[in-house]
Design a protein around this motif. Sequence first.
Motif, PDB file in Angstrom:
ATOM      1  N   ARG A  96       0.784  -1.233   0.000  1.00  0.00           N
ATOM      2  CA  ARG A  96       0.000   0.000   0.000  1.00  0.00           C
ATOM      3  C   ARG A  96       0.814   1.281   0.000  1.00  0.00           C
ATOM      4  N   VAL A  97       0.125   2.319  -0.439  1.00  0.00           N
ATOM      5  CA  VAL A  97       0.658   3.682  -0.420  1.00  0.00           C
ATOM      6  C   VAL A  97       0.029   4.400   0.770  1.00  0.00           C
ATOM      7  N   THR A  98       0.855   5.026   1.595  1.00  0.00           N
ATOM      8  CA  THR A  98       0.332   5.907   2.645  1.00  0.00           C
ATOM      9  C   THR A  98       1.078   7.233   2.560  1.00  0.00           C
ATOM     10  N   LEU A  99       0.726   8.156   3.437  1.00  0.00           N
ATOM     11  CA  LEU A  99       1.397   9.456   3.428  1.00  0.00           C
ATOM     12  C   LEU A  99       2.545   9.428   4.426  1.00  0.00           C
ATOM     13  N   ALA A 100       3.738   9.756   3.960  1.00  0.00           N
ATOM     14  CA  ALA A 100       4.895   9.803   4.864  1.00  0.00           C
ATOM     15  C   ALA A 100       4.865  11.104   5.657  1.00  0.00           C
ATOM     16  N   ALA A 101       5.556  11.103   6.779  1.00  0.00           N
ATOM     17  CA  ALA A 101       5.666  12.341   7.554  1.00  0.00           C
ATOM     18  C   ALA A 101       6.576  13.343   6.838  1.00  0.00           C
ATOM     19  N   ASP A 102       7.486  12.820   6.045  1.00  0.00           N
ATOM     20  CA  ASP A 102       8.402  13.664   5.269  1.00  0.00           C
ATOM     21  C   ASP A 102       7.653  14.464   4.211  1.00  0.00           C
ATOM     22  N   LEU A 103       8.051  15.705   4.017  1.00  0.00           N
ATOM     23  CA  LEU A 103       7.359  16.554   3.045  1.00  0.00           C
ATOM     24  C   LEU A 103       8.250  16.852   1.835  1.00  0.00           C
ATOM     25  N   ASP A 104       7.600  17.092   0.697  1.00  0.00           N
ATOM     26  CA  ASP A 104       8.344  17.497  -0.499  1.00  0.00           C
ATOM     27  C   ASP A 104       8.506  19.029  -0.486  1.00  0.00           C
ATOM     28  N   PRO A 105       9.214  19.596  -1.473  1.00  0.00           N
ATOM     29  CA  PRO A 105       9.479  21.047  -1.423  1.00  0.00           C
ATOM     30  C   PRO A 105       8.221  21.927  -1.418  1.00  0.00           C
ATOM     31  N   LEU A 106       7.087  21.427  -1.872  1.00  0.00           N
ATOM     32  CA  LEU A 106       5.850  22.212  -1.795  1.00  0.00           C
ATOM     33  C   LEU A 106       5.173  22.066  -0.437  1.00  0.00           C
ATOM     34  N   GLY A 107       5.707  21.190   0.395  1.00  0.00           N
ATOM     35  CA  GLY A 107       5.097  20.961   1.702  1.00  0.00           C
ATOM     36  C   GLY A 107       4.051  19.859   1.693  1.00  0.00           C
ATOM     37  N   ASN A 108       3.991  19.080   0.607  1.00  0.00           N
ATOM     38  CA  ASN A 108       3.056  17.951   0.530  1.00  0.00           C
ATOM     39  C   ASN A 108       3.766  16.674   0.968  1.00  0.00           C
ATOM     40  N   PRO A 109       3.018  15.742   1.569  1.00  0.00           N
ATOM     41  CA  PRO A 109       3.653  14.510   2.030  1.00  0.00           C
ATOM     42  C   PRO A 109       4.225  13.698   0.872  1.00  0.00           C
ATOM     43  N   ARG A 110       5.371  13.107   1.108  1.00  0.00           N
ATOM     44  CA  ARG A 110       5.901  12.164   0.123  1.00  0.00           C
ATOM     45  C   ARG A 110       5.144  10.843   0.267  1.00  0.00           C
TER      46      ARG A 110
END
Lengths: 547, 92
Positions: free
Chosen positions: A410-424
Motif C-alpha cells: 500500500r501507499v500511505t502518506l509519509a511524515a516527510d514533506l516534499d518542497p511544496l510541503g506535501n507529504p511524500r
Amino acid sequence: MRAVVVGAGFAGSLVAKVLGDNGFRVLVLEAGAEPNEDAVSRFRTALVKSPLKPYRRTAAAPSSDYLINTGPYAYSSPYLRMNGGTGTAWTGITPRMRPDDFHAADVGRGRNWPWGYDVLEPYYRAAEWEIGIAADADEQRQHLPVADGYRYPMHALPRTYLDHAVASVVDGALVDGHELLVVGTPQARNGIPVPGYRLDGQRCAGFASCVPICPENAKYTPHRTQKQWSATVELRTRCVVNRVHADESGRVTKVSYQRYEDDTSGRHTRHSEEADVVVLAAHAIENAKLLLMSRLANSSDQVGRNLMDHPALLTWALMPQAVGPFRGPGSTTGIEAFRGGPDRARRAPFRIEIGNWGWGWAAGSPDSDTAEFVAAGLRGQALREAVGDRVSRQFALQFEIEQEADPENRVTLAADLDPLGNPRPSIHYGLSDYVKDGLLAAKRASDGIFELLGADDHTSYKPDEERYFEHDGEPLRYWGAGHSGGTHVMGTSPRDSVVDQWQRCWDHPNLYAVGCGSMPSLGTSNPSLTMAALALRTAEHLVSRAR
Amino acid sequence: MDAFVELSAELTGFSAEELTSTGLVEQYRALADGASEAEIIQLWYTGVWRGVIPTERAYAEGLAWKAIGVSPPGSAAPGFGSWEQRPRRSAR
Ligand SMILES: Cc1cc2nc3c(=O)[nH]c(=O)nc-3n(C[C@H](O)[C@H](O)[C@H](O)COP(=O)(O)OP(=O)(O)OC[C@H]3O[C@@H](n4cnc5c(N)ncnc54)[C@H](O)[C@@H]3O)c2cc1C
Ligand code: SF4
C-alpha cells in the motif's frame, strides 16, 4: 459542464479529448513542466540510460524517486511527473488482458473485475484505434478472442531477426508441459496503416531507444492526443493539485492547486478552481496520495491499498549465432503459453517478452562486456573480436509475473514533506509466495527455452545486487516493470472498493479516479491499453450522463 | 602517424583511419593525456571518460557498437523493418 482533469498523462489526455469533443469545458491541471527540447541529446550523454534520465524534472513536482520504501521489498517502478507523464517514457507494448485475467479471484488469487472481457472488448478496439496499435488480428486470435472482422489500425510490425531465430526452434516444442509459440506483440508504434487509418508521426525507423525516447515520434505518447484536443480543453502546466474539496453531501466542489515557475525550488502561489466534475488522472500512486491528502473516497479503507506491479524476471544468454541485437524495437514478440490455465491457481502466471536489446537492461551491455574483456587483459584485435562476438549473440527474456491485489501492499502518506510541503508517498511493498513461485516457475521456463535454443545461459543473481532474494533455496531477483496499479481499486460494493465500474468514487457522485489504480487485477499484460480502454469507457459514461 | 592514434589503434583493434573517421581524435588526445590503457579503451569503446560522456558524438561513435556492427540506441535510424534482416558483422 465544467470538468477539471488532474494530470495530463496517458489517461488524463484521453479523457480530456473525449470530453472536449463532446462539449465539456475542460481544464487540465498538470503538475509537471513542459517537456524539454533536448531529451534526445540528454539521453545520448547520460551515463546510465534509465527511463526518467532525459526528461525535465522539477523540485516542486518530484517523480518516483521521492517515494519512501518501508516494506520488506523495494518498490522500484518509476513514474514521471512532466506534461505527458510516464506515457512519454513508456515502451509502447500493448497486449490486451485475457478473459480469465478478469476473474483472478475465481482461482482464489486477488480480486475480480465487476464484469468480464466482453464488456471491455469494444473499448479495446476503440483504444487501439485512438492510440494507434500495430498488430495482426488473426495472429492475436491464436491466444485471445478478437472480434470477427476487426482490423488493427496498422499491420503487425516486422519481427526481429532474433524472433525468427527463436521461433524456428521453439515453436511447437514443450517446456514444463506448455506448448510454445512465438506470437507478435501489439505495439503502439507506427507501422504500415490499414485503409482508414492516418499515421500520426513517422514510421518506426529502428532507433532502438523507445524507452525512454523515440527520436522519430513513431511511438505513441500522450502529446499526440493533446495535439487533437478541441479548443474547449485548456492545459495549465506547473500546477500541482494538492486537495480536492467536497461538501457535506459528498459532492466535490473544487480543487486547490499550487503553481510554480522555478524548476529548482518549492516557491509557489496557491489557487483553486471550481468544477462540476473532477477526474483524477495523476498516476496510480499520485491518485491515491491525493485522495488520502483530501481525506476523500476512503470509506472502504482501500485507498492506497492493493498496490500492484509486474515483478519482472530477466534472464540472459548467448545464441549460437549472431542475431544482431539493438536493432529496432525492444521486443516485437512474446511467448504467451504461461499466462493462463490451471497452473494459475498454484503459482502466478507470466508473459514472456523476447528481448531484442541484448543484455542492455539486464547487465549494462555493451559497456559491461568491454570492461570485462579489458580487465581480462584483452587488447587490440582480440578485444574487438571478443566484444563483437559476445554482443552480437546476446538476447534476453523478460518475464512479467502477475501480482495479485493484496491490501497489505500500500501507499500511505509519509511524515516527510516534499518542497511544496506535501507529504511524500510511503510505499509498503512485498512479494507473496504466489508471486515468488511464479518467479521461480519463470526461471525454470527460461532454463527450458535456453536449452532448446542451445543458448549459453549467462544469467546470474548475486546477493549483493538490489532486489535479490532466495526462494526455495534458489537465488532470484526482480525488476520493476513500471506497471503501478490497484490503488483506487474498482469493485461492485462501496464496502470493499474505492471506485465503481465507471471509475466513479463510491463516496462522491462527481469524483472519478482513472488509471491503472482502478484495475482489480493486472493479469500478465502491460496495463496501459486496458487502462486506456477503461478511460474511454468512463469518458463515454460522463458524456452520456451530461446529456 | 601520431603517437596517440598509434597507441589507440593498438589498444582498440581499430585502424588509424577508422579512429580518425570518428572525428574524436583531437578531443580524446586532450582528455587522455596521462590516462591508463583501460581508460583509453573505455573512452574509445563506450565514450565514457571518468564517469561522464563528454559529447553526443562520443556516444554515437563508441567502438563497442562498431565492433557489433550496429548504431548505438537513439543515434541513427537504419529504417523501417531493417531489424528483420540478417545482421551484418563488423567490417574488419
Ligand atoms: C519504463 C516504463 C516502461 C513502460 N512500458 C509500458 C509498456 O510497454 N506498456 C504498457 O502498457 N505500460 C507501460 N508502462 C506503464 C505506463 O507508462 C503507465 O501505465 C501509464 O503511463 C499510466 O498512465 P497514467 O495516466 O495513469 O499516469 P502518467 O502517464 O504518469 O500521467 C500522470 C500525470 O499526472 C500528473 N500529475 C501527478 N500528480 C499530479 C498532481 N498532484 N497534480 C496535477 N498533475 C499531477 C503527472 O505529472 C503526469 O503527467 C511503462 C512504464 C515505465 C516506467
Ligand atoms: S525503434 Fe526507434 S523509431 Fe521505432 S519506436 Fe523505438 S525509438 Fe522510435
